[in-house]
Design a protein around this motif. Structure first.
Motif, PDB file in Angstrom:
ATOM      1  N   SER A  46      54.288  46.982  31.225  1.00  0.00           N
ATOM      2  CA  SER A  46      53.395  47.454  32.291  1.00  0.00           C
ATOM      3  C   SER A  46      54.101  47.464  33.637  1.00  0.00           C
ATOM      4  CB  SER A  46      52.170  46.547  32.390  1.00  0.00           C
ATOM      5  OG  SER A  46      52.505  45.314  33.027  1.00  0.00           O
ATOM      6  N   VAL A  47      53.490  48.137  34.604  1.00  0.00           N
ATOM      7  CA  VAL A  47      53.915  47.987  35.995  1.00  0.00           C
ATOM      8  C   VAL A  47      53.467  46.602  36.461  1.00  0.00           C
ATOM      9  CG1 VAL A  47      53.723  50.450  36.467  1.00  0.00           C
ATOM     10  CG2 VAL A  47      51.752  48.965  36.895  1.00  0.00           C
ATOM     11  N   PRO A  48      54.142  46.009  37.439  1.00  0.00           N
ATOM     12  CA  PRO A  48      53.637  44.762  38.027  1.00  0.00           C
ATOM     13  C   PRO A  48      52.359  45.076  38.813  1.00  0.00           C
ATOM     14  CG  PRO A  48      55.953  45.137  38.576  1.00  0.00           C
ATOM     15  CD  PRO A  48      55.418  46.419  38.042  1.00  0.00           C
ATOM     16  N   PHE A  49      51.326  44.237  38.682  1.00  0.00           N
ATOM     17  CA  PHE A  49      50.065  44.551  39.352  1.00  0.00           C
ATOM     18  C   PHE A  49      49.268  43.293  39.621  1.00  0.00           C
ATOM     19  CE2 PHE A  49      49.131  44.284  34.902  1.00  0.00           C
ATOM     20  CZ  PHE A  49      47.818  43.872  34.782  1.00  0.00           C
ATOM     21  N   ARG A  50      48.277  43.434  40.483  1.00  0.00           N
ATOM     22  CA  ARG A  50      47.304  42.366  40.754  1.00  0.00           C
ATOM     23  C   ARG A  50      45.922  42.958  40.495  1.00  0.00           C
ATOM     24  NH1 ARG A  50      49.179  37.960  43.863  1.00  0.00           N
ATOM     25  NH2 ARG A  50      51.257  38.244  44.730  1.00  0.00           N
ATOM     26  N   PRO A  51      45.234  42.537  39.446  1.00  0.00           N
ATOM     27  CA  PRO A  51      43.929  43.114  39.146  1.00  0.00           C
ATOM     28  C   PRO A  51      42.852  42.583  40.080  1.00  0.00           C
ATOM     29  CG  PRO A  51      44.424  41.376  37.606  1.00  0.00           C
ATOM     30  CD  PRO A  51      45.640  41.523  38.475  1.00  0.00           C
ATOM     31  N   ASN A  52      41.846  43.405  40.301  1.00  0.00           N
ATOM     32  CA  ASN A  52      40.705  43.010  41.123  1.00  0.00           C
ATOM     33  C   ASN A  52      39.523  42.666  40.218  1.00  0.00           C
ATOM     34  OD1 ASN A  52      40.020  42.442  43.709  1.00  0.00           O
ATOM     35  ND2 ASN A  52      39.935  44.554  44.427  1.00  0.00           N
ATOM     36  N   TYR A  53      39.822  42.200  39.006  1.00  0.00           N
ATOM     37  CA  TYR A  53      38.776  41.953  38.017  1.00  0.00           C
ATOM     38  C   TYR A  53      39.159  40.776  37.119  1.00  0.00           C
ATOM     39  CZ  TYR A  53      42.187  44.812  35.445  1.00  0.00           C
ATOM     40  OH  TYR A  53      43.347  45.304  34.913  1.00  0.00           O
ATOM     41  N   PHE A  54      38.157  40.233  36.430  1.00  0.00           N
ATOM     42  CA  PHE A  54      38.366  39.198  35.417  1.00  0.00           C
ATOM     43  C   PHE A  54      38.704  39.868  34.086  1.00  0.00           C
ATOM     44  CE2 PHE A  54      35.281  37.542  38.444  1.00  0.00           C
ATOM     45  CZ  PHE A  54      35.691  36.226  38.653  1.00  0.00           C
ATOM     46  N   SER A  55      39.373  39.133  33.208  1.00  0.00           N
ATOM     47  CA  SER A  55      39.629  39.709  31.885  1.00  0.00           C
ATOM     48  C   SER A  55      39.706  38.634  30.808  1.00  0.00           C
ATOM     49  CB  SER A  55      40.915  40.537  31.891  1.00  0.00           C
ATOM     50  OG  SER A  55      42.033  39.736  32.206  1.00  0.00           O
ATOM     51  N   PHE A  56      39.253  39.005  29.616  1.00  0.00           N
ATOM     52  CA  PHE A  56      39.450  38.225  28.396  1.00  0.00           C
ATOM     53  C   PHE A  56      40.244  39.084  27.429  1.00  0.00           C
ATOM     54  CE2 PHE A  56      35.393  36.002  29.573  1.00  0.00           C
ATOM     55  CZ  PHE A  56      35.943  34.733  29.694  1.00  0.00           C
ATOM     56  N   LEU A  57      41.270  38.502  26.845  1.00  0.00           N
ATOM     57  CA  LEU A  57      42.092  39.206  25.870  1.00  0.00           C
ATOM     58  C   LEU A  57      42.031  38.425  24.561  1.00  0.00           C
ATOM     59  CD1 LEU A  57      44.069  41.606  25.554  1.00  0.00           C
ATOM     60  CD2 LEU A  57      45.918  40.047  26.203  1.00  0.00           C
ATOM     61  N   PHE A  58      41.549  39.078  23.519  1.00  0.00           N
ATOM     62  CA  PHE A  58      41.372  38.430  22.220  1.00  0.00           C
ATOM     63  C   PHE A  58      42.357  39.049  21.227  1.00  0.00           C
ATOM     64  CE2 PHE A  58      37.295  38.474  24.451  1.00  0.00           C
ATOM     65  CZ  PHE A  58      37.030  37.118  24.518  1.00  0.00           C
ATOM     66  N   ILE A  59      43.390  38.298  20.883  1.00  0.00           N
ATOM     67  CA  ILE A  59      44.481  38.839  20.083  1.00  0.00           C
ATOM     68  C   ILE A  59      44.331  38.398  18.636  1.00  0.00           C
ATOM     69  CG2 ILE A  59      46.991  38.878  19.776  1.00  0.00           C
ATOM     70  CD1 ILE A  59      46.713  37.977  22.986  1.00  0.00           C
ATOM     71  N   GLN A  60      43.741  39.275  17.824  1.00  0.00           N
ATOM     72  CA  GLN A  60      43.638  38.970  16.400  1.00  0.00           C
ATOM     73  C   GLN A  60      44.988  39.181  15.714  1.00  0.00           C
ATOM     74  OE1 GLN A  60      40.298  40.719  14.368  1.00  0.00           O
ATOM     75  NE2 GLN A  60      41.153  40.344  12.343  1.00  0.00           N
ATOM     76  N   GLU A  61      45.650  40.288  16.054  1.00  0.00           N
ATOM     77  CA  GLU A  61      46.955  40.572  15.459  1.00  0.00           C
ATOM     78  C   GLU A  61      47.762  41.419  16.434  1.00  0.00           C
ATOM     79  OE1 GLU A  61      49.982  40.275  12.730  1.00  0.00           O
ATOM     80  OE2 GLU A  61      47.997  39.391  12.435  1.00  0.00           O
ATOM     81  N   ALA A  62      48.695  40.777  17.150  1.00  0.00           N
ATOM     82  CA  ALA A  62      49.563  41.484  18.089  1.00  0.00           C
ATOM     83  C   ALA A  62      50.668  40.535  18.535  1.00  0.00           C
ATOM     84  CB  ALA A  62      48.778  41.986  19.303  1.00  0.00           C
ATOM     85  N   PHE A  63      51.737  41.120  19.083  1.00  0.00           N
ATOM     86  CA  PHE A  63      52.848  40.315  19.587  1.00  0.00           C
ATOM     87  C   PHE A  63      53.315  40.916  20.910  1.00  0.00           C
ATOM     88  CE2 PHE A  63      52.832  39.683  15.028  1.00  0.00           C
ATOM     89  CZ  PHE A  63      53.012  38.308  14.906  1.00  0.00           C
ATOM     90  N   GLY A  64      53.664  40.019  21.828  1.00  0.00           N
ATOM     91  CA  GLY A  64      54.141  40.482  23.115  1.00  0.00           C
ATOM     92  C   GLY A  64      54.395  39.325  24.053  1.00  0.00           C
ATOM     93  N   LYS A  65      54.362  39.629  25.345  1.00  0.00           N
ATOM     94  CA  LYS A  65      54.656  38.621  26.361  1.00  0.00           C
ATOM     95  C   LYS A  65      53.798  38.922  27.583  1.00  0.00           C
ATOM     96  CE  LYS A  65      58.771  38.694  28.237  1.00  0.00           C
ATOM     97  NZ  LYS A  65      60.247  38.569  28.399  1.00  0.00           N
ATOM     98  N   TYR A  66      53.303  37.884  28.228  1.00  0.00           N
ATOM     99  CA  TYR A  66      52.427  38.050  29.382  1.00  0.00           C
ATOM    100  C   TYR A  66      52.954  37.165  30.502  1.00  0.00           C
ATOM    101  CZ  TYR A  66      47.899  39.850  31.003  1.00  0.00           C
ATOM    102  OH  TYR A  66      46.914  40.565  31.639  1.00  0.00           O
TER     103      TYR A  66
END
Length: 306
Positions: A46-66
């Motif tokens: 992704s681009v570097p960013f600052r969100p103006n919102y809340f988020s929930f991320l539910f990872i049943q099956e995925a791989f990456g880095k945050y």
């Protein structure tokens, strides 16, 4: 890309990155979608960013880095992420098979979950929350909730927002159970983090008093600095550096969020709402609201009150 790119919602972020925005209508303040529908080529950064919102991320099956601020977390199956507005972040995806993302803004929480949502869910004020890998049993319970929210969000029930609001309460309680039992965000983190969280808490408490008629004069930036015995320039610097938004912008966003909630109550006149939010004149409030939303209070009310 600037480190302080601030996006007001998920469609704006996706548009910035050239991703399809069809599945992520944020007009209600809420988005719910499965990432495998959006990300089809890997790896994706992704681009570097600052969100103006809340988020929930539910990872049943995925791989990456945050990456959140200066902390980097691994993304793997069974992980649940919670993030709130303001933090600098960047994400990388290596593969996605089944992952659900829910985003929402403060106005949505106050309109559909509870007007005093931070009282029961103080963790919403925290800054950086380490992701949690749930047991299969725990993830199954959470998955049932976010799947039902997704289903209702796509539906056309006249009670849609009330149903989702109730499901969001259940989801927030489950997140609290698994992440935040006996958690007080004010005492978590370093000095700068504490200043940010105390400012957010003071902002919330003051606007609660304004809306309830306990006080009638809005606090200024100097007042928020005084509440923490800080020089106004230091408070401004910490808030801007940690959240990407100035103290004035936080106050403006809070004013508009509370105004939106009250405008959905037909028993309150626009003049009364203006007075409760500390405006001396209703036209001043109307101009302020239109400047920040591109709608007048009357136009907003007409669209949101049946």
């Amino acid at each position: 890309m600037a480190r302080n790119l601030i996006v007001k919602d998920l469609p704006e972020l996706y548009e910035t990155m050239g991703l399809p925005v069809d599945p992520v209508d944020a007009s209600s303040g809420l988005t719910v979608h499965y990432l495998q529908q959006t990300f089809t080529e890997f790896p994706f950064t992704s681009v570097p960013f600052r969100p103006n919102y809340f988020s929930f991320l539910f990872i049943q099956e995925a791989f990456g880095k945050y990456t959140i601020d200066d902390q980097c977390f691994e993304v793997r199956p069974g992980t649940v992420y919670f993030t709130n507005p303001g933090n600098y972040r960047i994400f990388e995806w290596y593969s996605i098979t089944n992952t659900c993302l829910i985003t929402f803004n403060e106005a949505y929480l106050k309109e559909n979950v509870h007007e005093d949502v931070y009282r029961d869910f103080s963790f919403l004020l925290t800054e950086t929350v380490e992701p949690r890998v749930l047991s299969d049993e725990q993830f199954t319970v959470v998955r049932q909730l976010y799947q039902q929210i997704h289903s209702e969000h796509r539906g056309v029930s006249p009670y849609k927002n009330r149903i989702i609001g109730s499901l969001m309460v259940a989801l927030l309680l489950k997140i609290k159970e698994h992440f935040f039992q006996d958690y007080n965000p004010i005492y978590e983190g370093n000095r700068s983090s504490q200043i940010v969280k105390t400012f957010k808490r003071n902002l919330e408490l003051h606007f609660r008093d304004l809306v309830n008629g306990k006080v009638d004069i809005p606090l200024r930036v100097q007042d928020y600095a005084d509440l923490q015995s800080l020089h106004v320039n230091y408070l401004s610097s910490v808030i801007s550096n940690k959240t990407g938004k100035s103290v004035s912008a936080w106050i403006a966003d809070k004013t508009v969020a509370e105004a939106r909630v009250m405008l959905q109550n037909p028993a309150l006149s626009i003049k009364e709402i203006a007075i409760r939010l500390g405006f001396l004149e209703a036209p001043h409030f109307s101009n302020y609201f239109k400047k920040h939303t591109s709608q007048s209070p009357a136009e907003y009310r007409k669209l949101h009150v049946g």
